[in-house]
Design a protein around this motif. Structure first.
Motif, mmCIF file in Angstrom:
data_model
loop_
_atom_site.group_PDB
_atom_site.id
_atom_site.type_symbol
_atom_site.label_atom_id
_atom_site.label_comp_id
_atom_site.label_asym_id
_atom_site.label_seq_id
_atom_site.Cartn_x
_atom_site.Cartn_y
_atom_site.Cartn_z
ATOM 1 N N TYR A 1 -32.786 -11.285 -22.098
ATOM 2 C CA TYR A 1 -32.146 -11.478 -23.634
ATOM 3 C C TYR A 1 -32.127 -13.204 -24.003
ATOM 4 O O TYR A 1 -32.507 -13.979 -22.420
ATOM 5 C CB TYR A 1 -30.572 -11.704 -22.871
ATOM 6 N N ILE B 1 -31.612 -16.948 -26.079
ATOM 7 C CA ILE B 1 -30.751 -17.819 -26.787
ATOM 8 C C ILE B 1 -31.182 -19.401 -27.322
ATOM 9 O O ILE B 1 -32.002 -19.623 -26.311
ATOM 10 C CB ILE B 1 -29.498 -18.000 -26.137
ATOM 11 N N TYR C 1 -29.261 -22.933 -28.230
ATOM 12 C CA TYR C 1 -27.998 -23.268 -28.820
ATOM 13 C C TYR C 1 -28.764 -24.989 -29.323
ATOM 14 O O TYR C 1 -29.785 -25.634 -29.173
ATOM 15 C CB TYR C 1 -28.372 -24.060 -27.355
ATOM 16 N N PHE D 1 -24.530 -22.353 -29.745
ATOM 17 C CA PHE D 1 -24.669 -20.983 -30.058
ATOM 18 C C PHE D 1 -25.362 -21.366 -31.542
ATOM 19 O O PHE D 1 -24.864 -21.321 -32.888
ATOM 20 C CB PHE D 1 -24.584 -20.032 -29.954
ATOM 21 N N ARG E 1 -32.665 -10.354 -28.304
ATOM 22 C CA ARG E 1 -32.850 -9.263 -26.296
ATOM 23 C C ARG E 1 -34.491 -9.366 -26.685
ATOM 24 O O ARG E 1 -35.847 -9.028 -28.039
ATOM 25 C CB ARG E 1 -32.446 -8.366 -26.712
ATOM 26 N N PHE F 1 -31.732 -26.149 -27.426
ATOM 27 C CA PHE F 1 -32.279 -25.785 -25.750
ATOM 28 C C PHE F 1 -32.777 -24.429 -26.659
ATOM 29 O O PHE F 1 -32.112 -23.266 -26.911
ATOM 30 C CB PHE F 1 -30.882 -26.073 -25.090
ATOM 31 N N ASN G 1 -31.746 -15.208 -19.796
ATOM 32 C CA ASN G 1 -30.939 -14.815 -19.219
ATOM 33 C C ASN G 1 -31.425 -13.943 -17.968
ATOM 34 O O ASN G 1 -32.529 -12.760 -18.637
ATOM 35 C CB ASN G 1 -29.901 -13.720 -20.086
#
Lengths: 115, 109
Positions: free
Chosen positions: B32, B34, B36, B46, B51, B89, B93
């Motif tokens: 996962y 993300i 930011y 966010f 995924r 950023f 995960n």
């Protein structure tokens, strides 16, 4: 609108003093995270909680840092005694779902300066 | 050990142009990712996530591309605006989120 709140926003203290930072997660979120941000290290995860239970605090210096969630609406990060190297911005974040692999909502941060 | 890094620490683009911010990750088990955005004096916000079973995801003016073969992630911002100026950023995960060092995006008028 719902958001994570942190207090204080700024804290200046002297070396050796105790510092307590507080966070109110978004209502209904059951994961809470504490991060530290510095220019040198970037964003570092210090600790995280799920349903108020600490799941991972491996990023936190255990001898002086402690993190707790006395209830679902309050998370605290305490440093005792504080040192100049603890100067950083400390962010709290909360997440809506059970697992860490989901969106985290960050608070505005507490800028800590230890003289 | 695992690391998430960014190819460029700064990126400067003309207003109205598209921006592409890149990120390399080293943990092939990460499932996962993300992106930011962090504006000065604020916490990270966010933008978009993806995924590992996807290779592209689109949001409003933003697109994230994931290339698992070369472990590369990118964020594309269409028609960059002054309000897009920030540090971006990426985070991966695997058990917990690991953040990259960030790329500062500046917009030239």
């Amino acid at each position: 609108d719902a958001r994570v709140t942190q207090t204080p926003r700024h804290k200046v203290t002297e070396m050796g003093q105790e510092v307590t930072m507080r966070c109110q997660p978004i209502l209904g979120h059951n994961t809470v995270f504490w991060y530290r941000q510095t220019m040198m290290q970037g964003l570092e995860l210090l600790a995280y909680f799920r349903n108020r239970a600490p799941l991972d605090d491996s990023g936190m210096p255990k001898d002086r840092f402690s993190a707790e969630m006395p209830d679902a609406t309050l998370a605290t990060l305490k440093i005792q005694p504080s040192e100049p190297r603890d100067s950083a911005v400390y962010f709290c974040a909360s997440g809506p779902l059970r697992d860490v692999d989901n969106e985290q909502f960050f608070g505005p941060g507490t800028r800590l300066t230890v003289l | 050990g695992e690391s998430v890094g960014l190819h460029l620490p700064t990126l400067s683009v003309q207003e109205g142009d598209n921006s592409i911010i890149n990120c390399a990750y080293s943990n092939s088990a990460s499932d996962y990712f993300i992106w930011y955005k962090q504006e000065s004096g604020k916490g990270p916000q966010f933008i978009i996530d993806i995924r590992s079973n996807m290779d592209k995801r689109q949001g409003q003016r933003v697109t994230v591309l994931l290339n698992k073969t070369v472990k590369h992630l990118s964020l594309q911002i269409a028609a960059t605006q002054p309000g897009d100026s920030a540090v971006y950023f990426c985070a991966e995960n695997n058990q917990k989120l690991v953040f990259g060092q960030g790329t500062r995006l500046t917009i030239n008028p």
